[in-house]
Motif scaffolding. Structure first.
Motif, PDB file in Angstrom:
ATOM      1  N   SER A  27      10.229 -17.254 -43.674  1.00  0.00           N
ATOM      2  CA  SER A  27       8.833 -16.843 -43.552  1.00  0.00           C
ATOM      3  C   SER A  27       8.051 -17.012 -44.851  1.00  0.00           C
ATOM      4  O   SER A  27       6.849 -17.308 -44.824  1.00  0.00           O
ATOM      5  N   ALA A  28       8.688 -16.823 -45.993  1.00  0.00           N
ATOM      6  CA  ALA A  28       7.986 -17.014 -47.270  1.00  0.00           C
ATOM      7  C   ALA A  28       7.572 -18.465 -47.437  1.00  0.00           C
ATOM      8  O   ALA A  28       6.467 -18.772 -47.914  1.00  0.00           O
ATOM      9  N   ILE A  34       1.078 -22.236 -45.144  1.00  0.00           N
ATOM     10  CA  ILE A  34      -0.192 -21.784 -44.570  1.00  0.00           C
ATOM     11  C   ILE A  34      -1.235 -21.613 -45.677  1.00  0.00           C
ATOM     12  O   ILE A  34      -2.414 -21.950 -45.492  1.00  0.00           O
ATOM     13  N   SER A  35      -0.804 -21.130 -46.821  1.00  0.00           N
ATOM     14  CA  SER A  35      -1.722 -20.915 -47.949  1.00  0.00           C
ATOM     15  C   SER A  35      -2.322 -22.218 -48.461  1.00  0.00           C
ATOM     16  O   SER A  35      -3.379 -22.210 -49.112  1.00  0.00           O
ATOM     17  N   LYS A 163       2.480 -15.253 -34.855  1.00  0.00           N
ATOM     18  CA  LYS A 163       2.234 -13.969 -35.520  1.00  0.00           C
ATOM     19  C   LYS A 163       2.214 -14.144 -37.038  1.00  0.00           C
ATOM     20  O   LYS A 163       1.350 -13.583 -37.737  1.00  0.00           O
ATOM     21  N   ILE A 164       3.149 -14.914 -37.574  1.00  0.00           N
ATOM     22  CA  ILE A 164       3.203 -15.169 -39.016  1.00  0.00           C
ATOM     23  C   ILE A 164       1.927 -15.864 -39.484  1.00  0.00           C
ATOM     24  O   ILE A 164       1.335 -15.504 -40.514  1.00  0.00           O
ATOM     25  N   LEU A 165       1.499 -16.878 -38.735  1.00  0.00           N
ATOM     26  CA  LEU A 165       0.307 -17.633 -39.108  1.00  0.00           C
ATOM     27  C   LEU A 165      -0.909 -16.726 -39.233  1.00  0.00           C
ATOM     28  O   LEU A 165      -1.614 -16.735 -40.257  1.00  0.00           O
ATOM     29  N   GLU A 172      -2.031  -9.669 -43.670  1.00  0.00           N
ATOM     30  CA  GLU A 172      -1.186  -8.588 -43.169  1.00  0.00           C
ATOM     31  C   GLU A 172       0.283  -8.987 -43.227  1.00  0.00           C
ATOM     32  O   GLU A 172       0.622 -10.157 -43.442  1.00  0.00           O
ATOM     33  N   GLY A 173       1.160  -8.036 -43.003  1.00  0.00           N
ATOM     34  CA  GLY A 173       2.583  -8.307 -42.972  1.00  0.00           C
ATOM     35  C   GLY A 173       3.097  -8.422 -41.555  1.00  0.00           C
ATOM     36  O   GLY A 173       2.369  -8.210 -40.578  1.00  0.00           O
TER      37      GLY A 173
END
Length: 345
Positions: A27-28, A34-35, A163-165, A172-173
């Motif tokens: 996920s990191a 995404i960043s 959800k991660i996106l 948010e986490g």
């Protein structure tokens, strides 16, 4: 021989918590990808997918519209691949969801969107797929090889990656451990779901229903049963259902509600009350709505917000389709007439 039916599909459903753990472990890396996108410039979002991935896109649509507050629509790839439209997509984010990343219409649409100025993000289970290579940013689903024709773990993965996106976009986490734990508990419902499936009578019709974030799971439950049991299944928003379709309901109809923890009960209550007046054959996936005596509860996650409960509860709808198919003597691993990868133009 019946014991071997659905062996692959069952194993892939049981793998879902492991897939979730792999996604958490990466996920990191996903957040960093995404960043790299200029999401601050985005005014609207277009989602593109087919079949199961199109259902996952419904969940992502609700996430984007509720968390980010910008318009989000579903694409019609044929406007490019059939009608040859030149797209003008300035300040638009196009998100493509696909297990294989192979379908020419999705690839063609995303290429046209990119040419028209869009930022293109793809979620697939194959980093080397044409769709992945067409995108500016590719988020790998980490589902591993999916051999059963009916997609299960890749759908659940698409929900979690969605959800991660949006969580990263919103700042948010994601509560990975709780989602994983509830999915594991959902798998413990398999014996009970199998028992229910063995006596389930769908000869008088079956309708699946949800609202909000659960709308995606309602559609996916219908699709999984259509694919594996080979019967027509209607799927509706519980709001839309009152605008005409309820007229087809009768006392022997079966209704499956998708009502995850945290669902807005008041939004479903009028539909549930009307349906209870017509049929007593009501089944529930999700812990979010009060049930009455005689109604069958197949299971549901607890202690999660609605957005997360939808993800964990996906294993329940998949298990229901699996055991309905097996109880009808059909092999959900390889339904006749279907292929694992479908390529449309």
């Amino acid at each position: 021989m019946t014991l071997e039916l659905g062996k692959i599909m069952r194993a892939e459903i049981e793998e879902v918590p492991t897939v979730f753990q792999r996604i958490k472990d990466h996920s990191a890396e996903m957040a960093e990808q995404i960043s790299s996108l200029d999401l601050a410039s985005i005014d609207s979002v277009i989602l593109v997918g087919r079949g199961t991935s199109d259902n996952a896109a419904l969940y992502l649509k609700y996430l984007i519209e509720t968390k980010i507050g910008i318009p989000c629509g579903l694409a019609s790839p044929s406007v490019v691949t059939v009608y040859g439209t030149k797209l003008r997509y300035k300040n638009v984010l196009v998100i493509a969801l696909s297990q294989s990343g192979q379908s020419p219409d999705l690839v063609g649409y995303c290429a046209a969107a990119r040419e028209g100025g869009a930022i293109v993000l793809a979620m697939t289970n194959d980093p080397e797929s044409p769709l992945a290579k067409t995108s500016h940013c590719h988020l790998y689903l980490h589902a591993g090889p999916e051999k059963a024709v009916a997609a299960t773990k890749s759908y659940s993965a698409e929900l979690l990656v969605s959800k991660i996106l949006v969580a990263k976009w919103k700042g948010e986490g994601v509560e990975f451990d709780q989602i994983i734990a509830q999915a594991e508990l959902g798998l413990l419902q398999m014996p009970f779901i199998q028992t229910v499936s063995e006596s389930f009578d769908y000869s008088e019709g079956l309708t699946t229903m949800g609202r909000g974030f659960a709308y995606a799971n309602a559609h996916e439950a219908a699709l999984k049963i259509q694919e594996t049991v080979k019967i027509p299944v209607a799927s509706f928003s519980s709001a839309d259902y009152l605008h005409g379709p309820i007229s087809s309901l009768h006392s022997n109809s079966r209704v499956l509600f998708l009502a995850p923890a945290g669902v807005a009960q008041s939004s479903m209550a009028p539909t549930v009350a009307r349906i209870r007046d017509i049929t007593k054959h009501i089944y529930w996936i999700g812990s979010g709505f009060p049930r009455e005596n005689g109604e069958t509860y197949l299971g549901g996650s607890v202690g999660l917000p609605e957005t997360d409960a939808v993800i964990a509860d996906s294993v329940l709808l998949q298990s229901f389709a699996l055991f309905l198919a097996i109880s009808s003597g059909k092999d959900p691993d390889a339904p006749i007439g279907l292929a694992k990868v479908t390529k449309t133009l």
